[in-house]
Design an enzyme around this catalytic site. Structure first.
Site, short mmCIF file in Angstrom:
data_model
loop_
_atom_site.label_atom_id
_atom_site.label_comp_id
_atom_site.label_asym_id
_atom_site.label_seq_id
_atom_site.Cartn_x
_atom_site.Cartn_y
_atom_site.Cartn_z
N LYS A 45 -3.44 25.33 -1.28
CA LYS A 45 -3.52 24.03 -1.97
C LYS A 45 -3.17 22.85 -1.06
O LYS A 45 -2.30 22.97 -0.20
CB LYS A 45 -2.55 24.08 -3.17
N ASN A 69 -13.02 17.45 -11.40
CA ASN A 69 -11.57 17.56 -11.48
C ASN A 69 -10.93 16.31 -10.94
O ASN A 69 -11.51 15.59 -10.12
CB ASN A 69 -11.06 18.80 -10.73
N ALA A 70 -9.73 16.05 -11.45
CA ALA A 70 -8.94 14.91 -10.99
C ALA A 70 -7.49 15.35 -10.91
O ALA A 70 -6.59 14.73 -11.45
CB ALA A 70 -9.09 13.75 -11.96
N ASN A 127 -7.44 17.37 5.32
CA ASN A 127 -8.23 16.93 4.16
C ASN A 127 -8.35 15.41 4.20
O ASN A 127 -7.47 14.69 3.74
CB ASN A 127 -7.53 17.40 2.88
N CYS A 130 -10.26 13.87 -0.03
CA CYS A 130 -9.92 14.05 -1.44
C CYS A 130 -10.27 12.80 -2.23
O CYS A 130 -9.75 11.72 -1.96
CB CYS A 130 -8.44 14.34 -1.62
N GLY A 217 -18.87 23.15 -7.83
CA GLY A 217 -19.57 24.23 -8.53
C GLY A 217 -21.03 24.31 -8.12
O GLY A 217 -21.51 23.54 -7.28
C1 LIG Z 1 -9.54 22.02 -9.17
C2 LIG Z 1 -9.89 21.74 -7.74
C3 LIG Z 1 -8.89 21.32 -6.85
C4 LIG Z 1 -9.20 21.05 -5.52
N1 LIG Z 1 -8.19 20.68 -4.66
C5 LIG Z 1 -8.48 20.46 -3.34
C6 LIG Z 1 -7.45 20.16 -2.40
O1 LIG Z 1 -6.26 20.12 -2.72
N2 LIG Z 1 -7.81 19.92 -1.11
C7 LIG Z 1 -9.12 19.99 -0.69
O2 LIG Z 1 -9.39 19.78 0.49
N3 LIG Z 1 -10.09 20.31 -1.55
C8 LIG Z 1 -9.81 20.54 -2.86
N4 LIG Z 1 -10.83 20.88 -3.73
C9 LIG Z 1 -12.22 20.97 -3.23
C10 LIG Z 1 -12.61 22.41 -2.90
O3 LIG Z 1 -11.77 22.95 -1.90
C11 LIG Z 1 -14.08 22.48 -2.44
O4 LIG Z 1 -14.23 21.67 -1.29
C12 LIG Z 1 -15.05 21.98 -3.49
O5 LIG Z 1 -14.62 22.34 -4.76
C13 LIG Z 1 -16.49 22.48 -3.27
O6 LIG Z 1 -16.58 23.88 -3.32
P1 LIG Z 1 -16.93 24.71 -4.67
O7 LIG Z 1 -18.15 24.09 -5.26
O8 LIG Z 1 -17.12 26.13 -4.22
O9 LIG Z 1 -15.76 24.55 -5.56
C14 LIG Z 1 -10.54 21.17 -5.07
C15 LIG Z 1 -11.53 21.58 -5.97
C16 LIG Z 1 -11.23 21.87 -7.29
C17 LIG Z 1 -12.32 22.32 -8.21
#
Ligand SMILES: Cc1cc2nc3c(=O)[nH]c(=O)nc-3n(C[C@H](O)[C@H](O)[C@H](O)COP(=O)(O)O)c2cc1C
Ligand SMILES: Cc1cc2nc3c(=O)[nH]c(=O)nc-3n(C[C@H](O)[C@H](O)[C@H](O)COP(=O)(O)OP(=O)(O)OC[C@H]3O[C@@H](n4cnc5c(N)ncnc54)[C@H](O)[C@@H]3O)c2cc1C
Ligand code: FES
Lengths: 304, 260
Positions: A45, A69-70, A127, A130, A217
């Protein structure tokens, strides 16, 4: 026997499948469902210098084939990580990578310094993308100058493998990738979430407390594949691809577009054992196509 | 600690209780013995062949039938996901992650216990009533709905305690909302458990607080994962933001900021 090992900077991953930050907690949330030691790596995380409470509820809205998400980087801070979480997760036999987040260059540097000495954290993912925090965060990832500035500062204090996670909310992602490569990044990962929003039409209110949030997603996959392909052709360092990966076909698609490794995010929520299935699927694909090493597939899309 | 599991189930029965609600009884496909489950816990149902339903849907454990090795799910069709679940044929397969969440606190000594449910929020209270009954504790159920047909599983509840009802149209029990039922003025309780629409739970929490009675509520926050990985389901508490899926869905009202 198909060889799944890949190299990212100084890391030798046993396979190209990792878990995306913020979707996999600290790994401990998944141990009932799968064996973490089967992963190529695990990005924990987003971690900040100070503890953060994150944004108000509601923080989530489902959208067609995805979600907004937020969360806003809710975490207990890097000191808590070092003292309480690291001792537990360092026992896993996989590469543990910390996603470092912040609001100022000084924050990123200070957070990184606290992680630099940890033996079982061989890499960090910076990161700069974000979309869910008021200041900093994504802002660093949206101009070449600021992306370069934070990468440069962190590179000075970090000898380990430095991955920079790029924002897709830019006009030309390849240009940003080049600017962080020039400052010494060992790899880039992409994409973070796309800035989006959703409205409850009955109540005429935003579905998220923050109005806008990050879209992830399967719905983002085609855009993410395109960006990985563009960045692959723009830089010489390895690209880690993600965005909507739900099965081995998706993973291979990213690899053919140019990803050396991939991360699985949102789909872990639907199938918490999906990463293990993806590893198996990649191996079977390679055996079926007579491919000795997965690295042969990287950027292997053939144009007509 | 109980391990969470991801398992395929098969639908043993699917009974339509009214135009919106179905009761599904499901059992593990491979005949694996179900682990111990506790009232208040829930399952995450994967909904297949539903283009607009990407995430799983959280559904309470309505009852755990250890003899038949079945979990009961009481489902109200409110959108595509729950409608698909209600439409599942006997013999169909469904994938569950379970058991999730904490549980209602089972009292250690007998007393006057009140279980208040509204709409499909009555679902976890049947299992709770069953466990209280097994311990030999008497309890009262106070269930509310729009009309008689919305007060579900009445014979099941009556096995475990005394049933009181309110309906908005007066077709069953007292007319009005559960919070206006005369029982609340007549009888003194030692503990109240409640699950249902948030305004109802807030009103019950306020009542409990005013009377100095302990009270646990079951939250239905929006969830993405259900097992503590995404931090989407948080509830503001006296301890800060906590996940409703792992540290809840059951909370003591003293931990919440509802009455501030
Ligand atoms: C609930 C949630 C929390 C996330 N928190 C972070 C985070 O703390 N740091 C980060 O770099 N990316 C965060 N992401 C982004 C994911 O790591 C990823 O880059 C993004 O969701 C795209 O991939 P996916 O479509 O497979 O989820 C988060 C995504 C989601 C859905
Ligand atoms: C711990 C927990 C236990 C639950 N137990 C049960 C149960 O036993 N039986 C049952 O029928 N339902 C239960 N729910 C509610 C159920 O999960 C939602 O109704 C379902 O997710 C809606 O999905 P859908 O695709 O049908 O509707 P959608 O199309 O997603 O939404 C339709 C409407 O339902 C609302 N909604 C969506 N998700 C939720 C939610 N999580 N809580 C409340 N409203 C929501 C939406 O705001 C919208 O107005 C529970 C929820 C939680 C969090
Ligand atoms: S729903 Fe993901 S943490 Fe609670």
């Amino acid at each position: 026997m198909a060889r799944l090992e890949v190299t990212i900077g100084g890391l030798q991953l046993r396979n190209p499948v990792m878990t995306a930050s913020g979707t996999f907690g600290y790994g401990t949330e998944y141990t009932d469902f799968m064996d973490l030691n089967r992963l190529g790596g695990m990005i924990v995380k987003g971690t900040t210098l100070e503890p953060r409470q994150g944004n108000d509820y509601p923080r989530m809205a489902e959208t067609p084939s995805g979600m907004l998400n937020a969360v806003g980087l809710q975490n207990k801070g890097v000191d808590y990580f070092v003292e309480h979480l690291y001792p537990v997760i360092k026992e896993y036999d996989t590469h543990i990578i910390v996603n470092v987040s912040g609001s100022t260059v000084e924050d990123y540097v200070a957070c990184t310094e606290k992680l630099a000495g940890l033996e079982k954290i061989p890499a960090i993912e910076l990161n700069i993308s974000c979309p869910n925090v008021k200041e900093g965060g994504m802002a660093f990832g949206t101009t070449c100058a600021s992306a370069a500035r934070v990468t440069h500062a962190v590179r000075q204090v970090y000898p380990g493998t430095l991955i920079v996670k790029l924002s897709p909310n830019v006009t030309d992602i390849a240009e940003i990738a080049r600017s962080v490569e020039a400052e010494g990044a060992d790899a880039v990962s992409l994409v973070n979430t796309f800035l989006g929003m959703a409205i409850d039409v009955e109540r005429r209110k935003p579905k998220l407390s923050t109005v806008t949030g990050g879209l992830s997603g399967p719905c983002i996959k085609p855009i993410a594949v395109r960006m990985v392909w563009q960045v692959y052709h723009a830089v010489g360092i390895p690209v880690i691809g993600m965005g909507g990966i739900c099965n081995w076909q998706d993973a291979i698609e990213f690899i053919l577009a140019g990803a050396t490794a991939i991360q699985v995010g949102t789909c872990n929520f639907v199938d918490p054992a999906v990463t293990v299935k993806i590893v198996r699927g990649i191996r079977e694909y390679m055996e079926r196509h007579g491919i000795a090493s997965v690295s042969e597939l990287v950027g292997g899309m053939e144009l007509f | 600690m109980i391990l969470m599991k991801q398992l395929d189930f098969t639908v043993h029965s699917n009974d339509r209780l009214n135009d919106q609600n179905h009761l599904l009884k499901v059992a593990p496909l491979n005949n694996m013995r179900l682990p111990e489950m506790h009232p208040g816990q829930f399952v995450q149902v994967r909904v297949d062949n539903a283009p607009h339903t990407f995430l799983r849907r959280p559904i309470s454990i309505n009852y755990a039938d250890t003899q038949k090795n079945e979990i009961w799910l009481l489902v109200q069709a409110v959108g595509e996901g729950t409608r698909k679940i209600c439409e599942m044929a006997v013999g169909a397969k469904l994938n569950l992650i379970f058991p999730l969440g904490n549980a209602f606190t089972i009292p250690s000594a007998p007393g006057n216990f009140l279980l208040v449910g509204g709409g499909v929020g009555t679902a976890p209270l049947l299992f709770l009533g069953n466990k209280l009954h097994e311990k030999g504790f008497a309890c009262d159920f106070l269930l509310g709905g729009a009309s008689e047909k919305n007060i579900l599983q009445r014979p099941d509840f009556e096995q475990y305690g005394t049933l009181y009802c309110t309906t908005e149209d007066g077709s069953l029990g007292e007319k009005g909302y559960v919070t206006h039922h005369s029982l609340l003025q007549r009888k003194r309780y030692d503990f109240i458990f409640t699950c249902g629409p948030k305004p109802m739970m807030v009103a019950i929490a306020r009542y409990a607080h005013e009377k100095g009675v302990g009270c646990e509520v079951s939250l239905e926050n929006l969830m993405a994962c259900g097992f503590g990985a995404c931090l989407c389901c948080v509830e503001k508490t006296t301890r800060g933001n906590v996940c409703a899926c792992t540290e809840g869905p059951i909370f003591n009202i003293n931990e919440l900021t509802w009455l501030d």
